[in-house]
Motif scaffolding. Structure first.
Motif, PDB file in Angstrom:
ATOM      1  N   TRP A 174       2.336  -1.348   0.610  1.00 61.27           N
ATOM      2  CA  TRP A 174       1.434  -0.523  -0.200  1.00 61.27           C
ATOM      3  C   TRP A 174       0.461  -1.343  -1.025  1.00 61.27           C
ATOM      4  CZ3 TRP A 174       1.154   4.347   1.234  1.00 61.27           C
ATOM      5  CH2 TRP A 174       2.235   4.872   1.959  1.00 61.27           C
ATOM      6  N   ARG A 175       0.174  -2.540  -0.557  1.00 62.49           N
ATOM      7  CA  ARG A 175      -0.917  -3.332  -1.129  1.00 62.49           C
ATOM      8  C   ARG A 175      -2.057  -3.337  -0.115  1.00 62.49           C
ATOM      9  NH1 ARG A 175       1.491  -8.880  -3.522  1.00 62.49           N
ATOM     10  NH2 ARG A 175       1.080  -9.453  -1.346  1.00 62.49           N
ATOM     11  N   LEU A 176      -3.256  -3.174  -0.605  1.00 57.68           N
ATOM     12  CA  LEU A 176      -4.413  -3.047   0.275  1.00 57.68           C
ATOM     13  C   LEU A 176      -5.592  -3.857  -0.255  1.00 57.68           C
ATOM     14  CD1 LEU A 176      -4.470   0.815   0.958  1.00 57.68           C
ATOM     15  CD2 LEU A 176      -3.827  -0.982   2.591  1.00 57.68           C
ATOM     16  N   PRO A 177      -6.565  -4.135   0.608  1.00 58.94           N
ATOM     17  CA  PRO A 177      -7.802  -4.729   0.114  1.00 58.94           C
ATOM     18  C   PRO A 177      -8.781  -3.640  -0.331  1.00 58.94           C
ATOM     19  CG  PRO A 177      -7.865  -4.627   2.498  1.00 58.94           C
ATOM     20  CD  PRO A 177      -6.518  -4.079   2.070  1.00 58.94           C
ATOM     21  N   VAL A 178      -9.501  -3.930  -1.392  1.00 60.36           N
ATOM     22  CA  VAL A 178     -10.703  -3.165  -1.667  1.00 60.36           C
ATOM     23  C   VAL A 178     -11.649  -3.425  -0.495  1.00 60.36           C
ATOM     24  CG1 VAL A 178     -12.786  -3.241  -3.106  1.00 60.36           C
ATOM     25  CG2 VAL A 178     -10.531  -3.113  -4.168  1.00 60.36           C
ATOM     26  N   ALA A 179     -12.360  -2.397  -0.061  1.00 61.26           N
ATOM     27  CA  ALA A 179     -13.309  -2.591   1.044  1.00 61.26           C
ATOM     28  C   ALA A 179     -14.377  -3.594   0.620  1.00 61.26           C
ATOM     29  CB  ALA A 179     -13.944  -1.253   1.418  1.00 61.26           C
ATOM     30  N   GLY A 180     -14.413  -4.726   1.278  1.00 65.31           N
ATOM     31  CA  GLY A 180     -15.338  -5.784   0.865  1.00 65.31           C
ATOM     32  C   GLY A 180     -16.029  -6.439   2.035  1.00 65.31           C
TER      33      GLY A 180
END
Length: 217
Positions: A173-179
């Motif tokens: 449940w850890r994700l990247p901010v869309a970058g």
């Protein structure tokens, strides 16, 4: 344009989803914005090097790819995300223009390699799609965040989506901010975009324009 496609999906979501779902999604986005976390690296920063496996299991090293020219890194949440799939396909549509500018494209997510392969096949992608299951690279680019528990429950019970089916069990449940990051051949970041609200993305045409303008300097 990509923004029009994203806006269409966004409008359908806010029109059709139950109010408690839209409230939780909006709350989580606002909390992340207010936290100041996961804002990405800045123009002029040195791009962290990495070696990650692509969808076919081959190791891809950023510094080696940079030997052939600039690189566009696209950090996406996963193949389960409709906004990400639109963005991935938008880059595929302009891949020849990116190559003509002397650059290469690498998409990065926390998905396992098997899930990355599924994303490649589903979207007919012909550029490198790599997996960062430990999320160390995502963190190095200051894009990593952890979903709050109430949003985890929303994903599980309202979206019927368990990210443990896509990411490593340890960091589901850890994700990247869309970058999106554009890196010069020397390894310096020449453009950096971090969209804390995942329903918005950098326009690929603008990314390519930044790349071309830098090459003229």
């Amino acid at each position: 344009m990509l923004k029009d496609e994203l806006q269409s999906v966004r409008e359908k979501f806010f029109t059709n989803a139950p109010s408690h779902v839209t409230d939780n999604v909006t709350r989580a986005t606002n909390e992340l914005i207010e936290s100041g976390f996961a804002t990405g690296l800045k123009k002029g920063d040195k791009a962290p090097d990495f070696t990650l496996k692509n969808a076919a299991g081959k190791s891809i090293t950023l510094s080696k790819v940079l030997e052939d020219g600039p690189v566009i890194l696209n950090f996406y949440r996963g193949g389960w995300c409709p906004y990400c799939n639109l963005e991935l396909r938008a880059y595929e549509a302009m891949l020849e223009d990116i190559k003509a500018a002397g650059a290469q494209l690498i998409a990065i997510s926390p998905q396992t390699p098997d899930q990355s392969l599924t994303t490649v096949e589903k979207n007919n992608l012909s550029y490198e799609v790599v997996s960062d299951p430990s999320q160390e690279v995502i963190a190095a680019y200051n894009l990593l965040f952890e979903m709050p528990e109430y949003l985890v429950e929303t994903y599980k019970h309202d979206f019927n989506l368990n990210l443990a089916d896509y990411n490593s069990k340890q960091h589901s449940w850890r994700l990247p901010v869309a970058g999106t990051v554009v890196i010069s051949q020397s390894g310096t970041i020449i453009m950096s975009s971090a969209n804390v609200d995942y329903m918005y993305r950098a326009e690929p045409e603008e990314v390519l324009r930044n790349l071309k303008n830098h090459s003229k300097v």
